[in-house]
Design a protein around this motif. Structure first.
Motif, PDB file in Angstrom:
ATOM      1  N   SER A 263       1.068  -0.810   0.001  1.00  0.00           N
ATOM      2  CA  SER A 263      -0.237   0.022   0.091  1.00  0.00           C
ATOM      3  C   SER A 263       0.876   1.404   0.155  1.00  0.00           C
ATOM      4  O   SER A 263       0.174   2.443  -0.375  1.00  0.00           O
ATOM      5  N   ASP A 264       2.142   1.588   0.138  1.00  0.00           N
ATOM      6  CA  ASP A 264       3.078   2.208   0.483  1.00  0.00           C
ATOM      7  C   ASP A 264       3.712   2.214  -0.849  1.00  0.00           C
ATOM      8  O   ASP A 264       4.491   3.468  -0.759  1.00  0.00           O
ATOM      9  N   GLY A 265       3.767   1.463  -1.992  1.00  0.00           N
ATOM     10  CA  GLY A 265       4.746   1.477  -2.726  1.00  0.00           C
ATOM     11  C   GLY A 265       6.250   0.685  -2.764  1.00  0.00           C
ATOM     12  O   GLY A 265       7.073   0.684  -3.442  1.00  0.00           O
ATOM     13  N   LYS A 266       6.486   0.434  -0.928  1.00  0.00           N
ATOM     14  CA  LYS A 266       7.662   0.539  -0.965  1.00  0.00           C
ATOM     15  C   LYS A 266       8.285  -0.792  -1.377  1.00  0.00           C
ATOM     16  O   LYS A 266       9.138  -1.429  -0.613  1.00  0.00           O
ATOM     17  N   SER A 267       7.324  -1.759  -0.800  1.00  0.00           N
ATOM     18  CA  SER A 267       8.160  -3.337  -1.508  1.00  0.00           C
ATOM     19  C   SER A 267       6.385  -4.047  -1.472  1.00  0.00           C
ATOM     20  O   SER A 267       5.902  -3.397  -2.418  1.00  0.00           O
ATOM     21  N   ALA A 268       7.091  -5.292  -2.159  1.00  0.00           N
ATOM     22  CA  ALA A 268       5.550  -6.310  -2.361  1.00  0.00           C
ATOM     23  C   ALA A 268       5.059  -6.671  -1.476  1.00  0.00           C
ATOM     24  O   ALA A 268       4.627  -6.897  -0.673  1.00  0.00           O
ATOM     25  N   ALA A 269       3.731  -7.691  -2.574  1.00  0.00           N
ATOM     26  CA  ALA A 269       2.483  -7.868  -2.028  1.00  0.00           C
ATOM     27  C   ALA A 269       2.541  -8.710  -2.151  1.00  0.00           C
ATOM     28  O   ALA A 269       2.947  -9.086  -3.796  1.00  0.00           O
ATOM     29  N   ALA A 270       1.427 -10.299  -1.648  1.00  0.00           N
ATOM     30  CA  ALA A 270       0.500 -11.228  -1.805  1.00  0.00           C
ATOM     31  C   ALA A 270      -0.602 -10.990  -2.764  1.00  0.00           C
ATOM     32  O   ALA A 270      -0.539 -11.471  -3.619  1.00  0.00           O
ATOM     33  N   SER A 271      -0.938 -10.260  -2.440  1.00  0.00           N
ATOM     34  CA  SER A 271      -1.857  -9.813  -3.643  1.00  0.00           C
ATOM     35  C   SER A 271      -2.558  -8.440  -3.765  1.00  0.00           C
ATOM     36  O   SER A 271      -1.907  -7.723  -3.388  1.00  0.00           O
ATOM     37  N   SER A 272      -3.586  -8.269  -5.135  1.00  0.00           N
ATOM     38  CA  SER A 272      -3.298  -6.328  -5.812  1.00  0.00           C
ATOM     39  C   SER A 272      -3.909  -5.997  -3.712  1.00  0.00           C
ATOM     40  O   SER A 272      -4.592  -6.217  -3.101  1.00  0.00           O
ATOM     41  N   GLN A 273      -3.307  -4.364  -3.770  1.00  0.00           N
ATOM     42  CA  GLN A 273      -3.441  -3.650  -2.666  1.00  0.00           C
ATOM     43  C   GLN A 273      -4.054  -1.907  -3.320  1.00  0.00           C
ATOM     44  O   GLN A 273      -3.380  -1.719  -4.620  1.00  0.00           O
ATOM     45  N   VAL A 274      -4.795  -1.745  -3.145  1.00  0.00           N
ATOM     46  CA  VAL A 274      -4.799  -0.754  -2.813  1.00  0.00           C
ATOM     47  C   VAL A 274      -4.117   1.025  -1.998  1.00  0.00           C
ATOM     48  O   VAL A 274      -3.657   0.473  -0.881  1.00  0.00           O
ATOM     49  N   LEU A 275      -3.394   1.734  -3.511  1.00  0.00           N
ATOM     50  CA  LEU A 275      -2.312   2.128  -2.308  1.00  0.00           C
ATOM     51  C   LEU A 275      -2.771   3.159  -2.191  1.00  0.00           C
ATOM     52  O   LEU A 275      -3.545   3.684  -2.025  1.00  0.00           O
ATOM     53  N   ALA A 276      -1.979   3.411  -0.440  1.00  0.00           N
ATOM     54  CA  ALA A 276      -2.627   4.279   0.522  1.00  0.00           C
ATOM     55  C   ALA A 276      -2.353   5.770   0.525  1.00  0.00           C
ATOM     56  O   ALA A 276      -1.521   6.530  -0.501  1.00  0.00           O
ATOM     57  N   ASN A 277      -3.705   6.460   1.381  1.00  0.00           N
ATOM     58  CA  ASN A 277      -3.324   7.707   1.132  1.00  0.00           C
ATOM     59  C   ASN A 277      -2.135   8.717   1.710  1.00  0.00           C
ATOM     60  O   ASN A 277      -2.091   9.046   2.828  1.00  0.00           O
ATOM     61  N   LYS A 278      -1.619   8.773   0.719  1.00  0.00           N
ATOM     62  CA  LYS A 278      -0.057   8.869   1.710  1.00  0.00           C
ATOM     63  C   LYS A 278       1.159   9.284   1.302  1.00  0.00           C
ATOM     64  O   LYS A 278       1.164   8.454  -0.480  1.00  0.00           O
ATOM     65  N   MET A 279       2.372   9.977   0.836  1.00  0.00           N
ATOM     66  CA  MET A 279       3.097  10.547   0.068  1.00  0.00           C
ATOM     67  C   MET A 279       4.078   8.941   0.072  1.00  0.00           C
ATOM     68  O   MET A 279       4.592   8.713   0.543  1.00  0.00           O
ATOM     69  N   ILE A 280       4.351   9.706  -1.762  1.00  0.00           N
ATOM     70  CA  ILE A 280       4.869   8.377  -2.122  1.00  0.00           C
ATOM     71  C   ILE A 280       6.486   8.654  -2.451  1.00  0.00           C
ATOM     72  O   ILE A 280       6.891   9.703  -2.584  1.00  0.00           O
ATOM     73  N   GLU A 281       7.392   7.907  -1.501  1.00  0.00           N
ATOM     74  CA  GLU A 281       8.525   8.511  -1.221  1.00  0.00           C
ATOM     75  C   GLU A 281       9.308   8.467  -1.567  1.00  0.00           C
ATOM     76  O   GLU A 281       9.377   7.785  -3.192  1.00  0.00           O
ATOM     77  N   ASP A 282      11.323   9.192  -1.677  1.00  0.00           N
ATOM     78  CA  ASP A 282      12.204   9.135  -2.925  1.00  0.00           C
ATOM     79  C   ASP A 282      12.259   7.833  -3.630  1.00  0.00           C
ATOM     80  O   ASP A 282      12.583   6.952  -2.335  1.00  0.00           O
ATOM     81  N   ASP A 283      12.396   7.328  -4.586  1.00  0.00           N
ATOM     82  CA  ASP A 283      12.794   6.317  -4.905  1.00  0.00           C
ATOM     83  C   ASP A 283      12.234   5.019  -5.008  1.00  0.00           C
ATOM     84  O   ASP A 283      13.051   4.098  -4.797  1.00  0.00           O
ATOM     85  N   VAL A 284      11.065   5.764  -4.747  1.00  0.00           N
ATOM     86  CA  VAL A 284      10.127   4.734  -4.686  1.00  0.00           C
ATOM     87  C   VAL A 284       9.024   4.517  -6.146  1.00  0.00           C
ATOM     88  O   VAL A 284       8.869   6.011  -6.561  1.00  0.00           O
ATOM     89  N   GLU A 285       9.228   3.913  -6.299  1.00  0.00           N
ATOM     90  CA  GLU A 285       7.869   3.397  -7.873  1.00  0.00           C
ATOM     91  C   GLU A 285       7.082   3.205  -7.691  1.00  0.00           C
ATOM     92  O   GLU A 285       6.588   1.496  -7.315  1.00  0.00           O
ATOM     93  N   VAL A 286       5.219   3.199  -8.602  1.00  0.00           N
ATOM     94  CA  VAL A 286       4.296   2.389  -8.532  1.00  0.00           C
ATOM     95  C   VAL A 286       4.154   2.592  -9.391  1.00  0.00           C
ATOM     96  O   VAL A 286       4.037   3.988 -10.207  1.00  0.00           O
ATOM     97  N   VAL A 287       3.338   1.350  -9.790  1.00  0.00           N
ATOM     98  CA  VAL A 287       3.259   1.678 -11.392  1.00  0.00           C
ATOM     99  C   VAL A 287       1.327   1.148 -11.796  1.00  0.00           C
ATOM    100  O   VAL A 287       0.709   0.375 -10.758  1.00  0.00           O
ATOM    101  N   VAL A 288       0.942   1.690 -12.641  1.00  0.00           N
ATOM    102  CA  VAL A 288      -0.697   1.738 -12.123  1.00  0.00           C
ATOM    103  C   VAL A 288      -1.405   0.943 -13.540  1.00  0.00           C
ATOM    104  O   VAL A 288      -0.929   1.656 -14.876  1.00  0.00           O
ATOM    105  N   MET A 289      -1.943  -0.087 -13.901  1.00  0.00           N
ATOM    106  CA  MET A 289      -2.018  -0.865 -14.849  1.00  0.00           C
ATOM    107  C   MET A 289      -3.949  -0.767 -14.811  1.00  0.00           C
ATOM    108  O   MET A 289      -4.475  -0.225 -13.514  1.00  0.00           O
ATOM    109  N   SER A 290      -4.218  -1.784 -15.613  1.00  0.00           N
ATOM    110  CA  SER A 290      -5.939  -1.941 -15.537  1.00  0.00           C
ATOM    111  C   SER A 290      -6.019  -2.954 -14.741  1.00  0.00           C
ATOM    112  O   SER A 290      -5.111  -3.609 -14.305  1.00  0.00           O
ATOM    113  N   ASN A 291      -7.304  -3.306 -14.389  1.00  0.00           N
ATOM    114  CA  ASN A 291      -7.314  -4.639 -13.583  1.00  0.00           C
ATOM    115  C   ASN A 291      -7.893  -5.870 -14.793  1.00  0.00           C
ATOM    116  O   ASN A 291      -8.008  -7.281 -14.140  1.00  0.00           O
TER     117      ASN A 291
END
Length: 348
Positions: free
Chosen positions: A152-180
């Motif tokens: 949810s914070d984009g900083k690591s992997a998850a076992a299943s799909s998570q909703v991106l949290a309502n917080k700042m995306i930190e330096d050197d962190v990448e989130v890729v948004v695709m369709s479902n």
């Protein structure tokens, strides 16, 4: 869509080498970007020093994608938001012409960070096959790790799909948004065997609407305080985005990257827009970085006009379930002359 704090390699490594050297305010800066020499007057006084025109508001990001399904299919694109100074996602939506040619664009997908809800999107990153998470590292460093479900914070992997949290995306962190829409039926063409794979957003008529800010973090070093939002041809993350062998994806052959709002060096306040494909596009023009208050922006692809429009919108713009043809038309007309817009031609 990618959200990250510059973990953006390939051409971006080259860009950083050609980025701003230290200059005094008022000096002329000359840089080579994509083989073109561009120049501008420096107004950047250093990390932590922002122009007096910025105001204070909480960090937000809101994005909407609209597309016309009546148009010929095009390679899927995945929006990318880079790790920069603080960036936070607020809303995201996808719209298409579901009325069969009436000109009304209706929502395909929607994300609301404050509500913690997402419909039609999948948030990914690049940790596939690590620590037992879904995805793969087969192929070694040449391919790099595949896509993975993002935490949810984009900083690591998850076992299943998570909703991106309502917080700042930190330096050197990448989130890729695709369709479902998954690629398990082979409908995405070639994808990384064993990797997490979802469709991007197809069609030559589509609209991304976004609300976001890029607060300064004051951090230095690799990818420090360098936010960005960009689009990639989905074939790149579906095969190899960060491998050591560039021939393992179509990136070097020009399959497409479009930097929408990108900070090219630590702590700067210019958001550059650059098209990396054939034909390439870019200039010394820039959008003011929304360091403290949010902005709303539209990225509109019009296949019938062979153009892409980037436009900063009025704060009153809403992210509705449908958009009338007149709203779309106004975006293309306004962007042709407005100082708060940029137009890219997609043919040579």
């Amino acid at each position: 869509m990618h959200s990250h704090r510059h973990n953006h390699q390939h051409l971006h490594n080259l860009k950083r080498k050609n980025a701003l050297a230290e200059r005094a305010v008022g000096d002329t800066v000359i840089a080579t970007i994509d083989g073109q020499v561009v120049s501008w007057i420096n107004q950047y006084a250093g990390p932590g020093t922002s122009p007096s025109t910025t105001t204070t508001q909480p960090a937000k990001v809101q994005t909407t994608l609209a597309k016309s399904i009546g148009s010929p299919p095009q390679p899927s694109t995945a929006p990318v938001q880079t790790p920069s100074a603080a960036a936070g996602s607020k809303k995201l939506s996808v719209v298409d012409d579901s009325t069969g040619g009436s000109g009304s664009w209706s929502r395909q997908a929607y994300y609301n960070a404050e509500a913690g809800s997402s419909d039609g999107f999948t948030f990914l990153n690049h940790f596939g096959g690590t620590n037992g998470m879904p995805g793969t590292t087969d192929g070694g460093p040449a391919f790099g790790a595949s896509l993975s479900y993002a935490s949810s914070d984009g900083k690591s992997a998850a076992a299943s799909s998570q909703v991106l949290a309502n917080k700042m995306i930190e330096d050197d962190v990448e989130v890729v948004v695709m369709s479902n829409k998954t690629c398990v039926d082979g409908s995405c063409g070639y994808t990384r065997p064993g990797g997490v794979a979802y469709h991007g957003f197809e069609g030559d008529h589509k609209l991304f609407l976004m609300e976001f800010s890029m607060p300064a973090t004051g951090k230095t070093g690799f990818n420090g305080d360098m936010p960005g939002i960009w689009l990639l041809n989905a074939q790149i993350p579906l095969t190899s985005q960060y491998g050591t062998n560039p021939k393992c994806s179509c990136w070097t052959s020009g399959c497409g990257e479009f930097d929408l709002f990108e900070i090219l060096d630590t702590g700067n306040f210019r958001c550059k827009s650059t098209l990396h494909m054939a034909p390439a596009g870019g200039s010394s023009d820039y959008f003011q970085r929304p360091e403290k208050n949010t902005i709303k922006a539209a990225v509109l692809f019009m296949g019938s006009q062979e153009s892409a429009h980037i436009q900063v919108l009025d704060d009153s713009q809403t992210f509705d379930e449908s958009l009338a043809a007149g709203v779309i038309d106004s975006m293309t007309k306004d962007s042709s002359s407005s100082a708060m817009s940029s137009v890219f031609r997609l043919t040579s």
